[in-house]
Design a protein around this motif. Structure first.
Motif, PDB file in Angstrom:
ATOM      1  N   GLU A   1      -4.221   2.686  -9.491  1.00 26.53           N
ATOM      2  CA  GLU A   1      -3.109   1.935  -9.183  1.00 26.53           C
ATOM      3  C   GLU A   1      -2.897   1.651  -7.807  1.00 26.53           C
ATOM      4  O   GLU A   1      -2.409   0.291  -7.432  1.00 26.53           O
ATOM      5  N   ARG A   2      -3.375   2.509  -6.824  1.00 25.44           N
ATOM      6  CA  ARG A   2      -3.429   1.921  -5.349  1.00 25.44           C
ATOM      7  C   ARG A   2      -4.035   1.058  -5.033  1.00 25.44           C
ATOM      8  O   ARG A   2      -3.851  -0.125  -4.215  1.00 25.44           O
TER       9      ARG A   2
ATOM     10  N   SER B   1       0.277  -1.557 -10.379  1.00 23.30           N
ATOM     11  CA  SER B   1       0.628  -0.850 -11.596  1.00 23.30           C
ATOM     12  C   SER B   1       0.326  -1.558 -12.706  1.00 23.30           C
ATOM     13  O   SER B   1       0.257  -1.210 -14.114  1.00 23.30           O
ATOM     14  N   ASP B   2       0.361  -3.099 -12.658  1.00 22.88           N
ATOM     15  CA  ASP B   2       0.038  -3.847 -13.794  1.00 22.88           C
ATOM     16  C   ASP B   2      -1.336  -4.077 -13.822  1.00 22.88           C
ATOM     17  O   ASP B   2      -1.912  -4.825 -13.086  1.00 22.88           O
ATOM     18  N   LEU B   3      -2.174  -3.511 -15.087  1.00 20.22           N
ATOM     19  CA  LEU B   3      -3.466  -3.814 -14.776  1.00 20.22           C
ATOM     20  C   LEU B   3      -3.814  -4.929 -16.189  1.00 20.22           C
ATOM     21  O   LEU B   3      -5.051  -5.116 -16.551  1.00 20.22           O
TER      22      LEU B   3
ATOM     23  N   ARG C   1      -3.919   7.185 -10.447  1.00 21.80           N
ATOM     24  CA  ARG C   1      -3.332   6.922  -9.177  1.00 21.80           C
ATOM     25  C   ARG C   1      -4.072   6.211  -8.314  1.00 21.80           C
ATOM     26  O   ARG C   1      -3.632   5.229  -7.711  1.00 21.80           O
TER      27      ARG C   1
ATOM     28  N   ALA D   1      -1.533   0.545 -19.114  1.00 27.55           N
ATOM     29  CA  ALA D   1      -1.246  -0.356 -18.035  1.00 27.55           C
ATOM     30  C   ALA D   1      -1.575  -1.865 -18.397  1.00 27.55           C
ATOM     31  O   ALA D   1      -1.452  -2.572 -17.621  1.00 27.55           O
TER      32      ALA D   1
END
Ligand code: NAD
Length: 438
Positions: free
Chosen positions: A307-308, A312-314, A304, A348
């Protein structure tokens, strides 16, 4: 004294080797012939500090043997331990198939009185089932052999198992008669030279003690993870809160470290199994249900945070991960939060470079070729946008930050175990993200 230990895993091998170290003749039995063959050649199936030395020494002295079947020693031993696995079954209970199968084998081979001891973690009432199975097998052979059952749950900690076994805080033994009590007392006396720490109980209480102990420890961890998350929202620092409450002797300093959630082969399955046992009896353990839920959520805490920071797309991102074992000083990756985090990153779209001092072989079975297997901790940081400390091995405590910085392309540092100093890292140009520190 001669004993057998059936199941030569973390618990069975350590117990067998430590009993042999005290001069007891031990037969370690396992169905895994490759494991037995390796042990005879001095190859340890697990990483456990100090284990190899005592296994090799006692094997060479002839006190520690590795056998494929209990049959061979059934006529000699006074005590047989059952130390096979009790993994979770599909509805969260403990899968007792290995334990009960071993009980059948013991019943089929028993030719003299002995004490049959469950050392595996088993739900309350299992010893009674073991006794019934053995009695039925003996009766089927038209024999009458007076045997006893006992419960002797194991409290060793992976990574410190030999020391824990040789110098236990306490040994819990559940018995239902003087005969078993005398035998178990004699067996553990050598470990109790300075102070006697064997607690004798009835069998069902001994079975319950193991689950209650693990459930309490898991509760402390989830409690602190909850507090840590609240610290982040309120601007408090969980490291300071931990010190402030841990110095209260009623609370104590241990097991107050927030992190990525508890993992390993015991806490998750034992908490689940206790909830399951209660459910079968029409009772709900609401605190433990919450402990489990908090833990499930906590395992995603780094994902999380990442992601912040990165979205969300890594895809195109590179992450270095230090540590894969579920805790330091072990190669056990069962239910490891580190592995869980790596899987989330890979899912991700990230490229992940991983390194662990001893758990690379075990972790490869879990992660395969989905990650890059780095040669060193600095190699894991190579080209990384962010570095993640997932397991607090000692060698990660004081890295050469200049070398780390030079290897990375980004400057994000996610400390999943709160072992680094934010101010020091900020000075060195890193963006530090801890657990429970806003
Ligand atoms: P493990 O998976 O490391 O080892 C189990 C061993 O039993 C394996 O070598 C397997 O081949 C063997 N086995 C399975 N069926 C067998 C059979 N029929 N006959 C002979 N051998 C058989 O398991 P572990 O981690 O040592 O755990 C064993 C038990 O002890 C579990 O109930 C666990 O909950 C409990 N326990 C584990 C720990 C720990 O830290 N690992 C601590 C305390 C208690």
């Amino acid at each position: 004294m001669k004993i057998a230990v059936i199941g030569t895993g973390y618990v069975g091998l350590v117990s067998g080797a430590c009993f042999a170290e005290m001069g007891i003749e031990v037969a370690c039995v396992d169905v895994d012939s490759a494991k037995l063959e390796g042990l005879r050649r001095g190859v340890m199936p697990i990483y456990e500090p100090g284990l190899e030395e005592i296994v090799v020494r006692n094997h060479e002295a002839g006190r520690l043997r590795f056998l494929p079947s209990f049959d061979e020693v059934a006529g000699e031993v006074e005590v047989v331990f059952i130390a096979v696995g009790t993994p979770p079954d599909e509805d969260g209970g403990a899968d007792l198939s290995h334990v009960l199968e071993v009980a059948r084998q013991i019943g089929r081979s028993m030719v003299r009185p002995m004490v049959v001891v469950t050392k595996s973690t088993v739900p309350v009432g299992t010893c009674d089932r073991v006794r019934e199975i053995i009695a039925a097998e003996i009766a089927a052979r038209g024999l009458d052999i007076g045997f006893d059952v006992a419960s002797n749950p194991e409290f060793l900690k992976e990574g410190n198992a030999v020391k824990d076994f040789m110098q236990p805080d306490r040994v819990v033994v559940g018995v239902d008669g003087q005969r078993a009590r005398r035998v178990m007392d004699r067996l553990y006396k050598p470990f109790m030279i300075n102070s006697y720490r064997v607690i004798f109980t009835d069998i069902r209480s001994a079975e319950m003690i193991k689950y209650a102990a693990n459930a309490m420890l898991a509760t402390r961890i989830s409690f602190m993870n909850d507090i840590a998350n609240l610290c982040e929202l309120t601007g408090a620092d969980v490291n300071m809160v931990r010190k402030g409450i841990g110095t209260d002797p009623r609370i104590g300093p241990k097991f107050l470290y927030p992190g990525l959630g508890y993992g390993g082969s015991c806490f998750p399955k034992d908490v689940q199994a206790l909830i399951h046992t209660a459910g079968e009896l029409g009772c709900r353990l609401e605190i433990l249900e919450a402990v489990e839920n908090v833990n499930r959520r906590q395992k995603d805490v780094l994902a999380r945070k990442i992601e912040r920071r990165f979205g969300s797309d890594l895809g195109g991102r590179v992450f270095g991960v230090w540590g894969l074992a579920f805790k330091p000083e072990t190669d056990d990756v069962r239910q490891s939060a580190a592995i869980h985090t790596v899987r989330r990153l890979v899912a991700a779209g990230a490229r992940v470079r991983v390194y662990d001092p001893v758990a690379m072989v075990a972790a490869r079975v879990e992660l395969g070729e989905s990650v890059v297997w780095a040669e060193t901790m600095y190699d894991a940081a190579r080209g990384a946008d962010a570095l993640i400390l997932a397991t607090e091995w000692k060698e990660f405590r004081l890295p050469d930050w200049d070398a780390v910085g030079a290897a990375m392309r980004g400057r994000e540092l996610f400390d999943g175990r709160n072992i680094y100093d934010r101010a020091e890292l900020a000075e060195r140009g890193f963006n530090y993200h801890g657990i429970g520190i806003s």
